[in-house]
Motif scaffolding. Sequence first.
Motif, PDB file in Angstrom:
ATOM      1  N   TRP A 199       0.494  -1.390  -0.064  1.00 12.70           N
ATOM      2  CA  TRP A 199       0.226  -0.530   0.084  1.00 12.70           C
ATOM      3  C   TRP A 199       0.928   1.192  -0.451  1.00 12.70           C
TER       4      TRP A 199
ATOM      5  N   GLN B  28      -3.549   4.612  -3.059  1.00 10.62           N
ATOM      6  CA  GLN B  28      -3.263   3.289  -3.720  1.00 10.62           C
ATOM      7  C   GLN B  28      -2.371   2.350  -3.552  1.00 10.62           C
TER       8      GLN B  28
ATOM      9  N   GLU C 268      -4.607   7.687   3.672  1.00 12.05           N
ATOM     10  CA  GLU C 268      -3.658   8.070   2.153  1.00 12.05           C
ATOM     11  C   GLU C 268      -2.856   9.508   3.247  1.00 12.05           C
TER      12      GLU C 268
END
Length: 223
Positions: free
Chosen positions: A27, A33, A214
């Motif tokens: 990851w 992503q 993220e």
Amino acid sequence: MSYTRFAIYYVPPEGDLARFGAAWLGWDVALGQPADQFDIAQLDDVTMTPRKYGFHATLKPPFVLNAPHSFADLERAVALMAAGCAPAVCDGLALGNLGGFLALRPVGGTAEIARVAAQCVTDLDPFRAPAPEAELARRRAAGLSARQEALLTRWGYPYVMEEFGFHMTLTGRLPDDARAHWQAMTEAHLPPLPAPFRLDQIALVGECVDGRFEVIQRYTLSG
């Protein structure tokens, strides 16, 4: 993008170490992503627990944004904090065992790194919604010291301030008889580690609805 929680991470800048972390865990937290994972038997299994967080070190643990603060308020506060916070330096990073899992940890004095983490915790605490009772109970079930209980009550997490330990997690908890194997596998794929290690930037990260984190924005420590 809608986020369920936020956190402050150290995420290594673009380069060999960041690419290793993405390929090891599968990851890419910087891009938000999946990454092509190294072709190592059972690597997917041993990295399942840390995968969703990405390759990072936590400076302020994940928190729900406290009303009435907005996301824009949080962004401004992180930028202001980073602008007034001096970078931290230690001798380097090294691979080691931490409570049964493998992680990169600082070498040498860590007081400056702890200072940065403490400032992240304290300066941004007004943006943290109180932890729900279920989360507090889960933390307490691990068995906390009196000081860790006090930290949990005050800051919503037991391993901050003097209980903080900078680490970049690489595996879940490993059986005793598997640690040597996975240490060797990790060492075989690690790039040269920074020496000295300089913590000169932080990242505001968000947890997506699927539970994966993220990077939203990076900030240079310029105090």
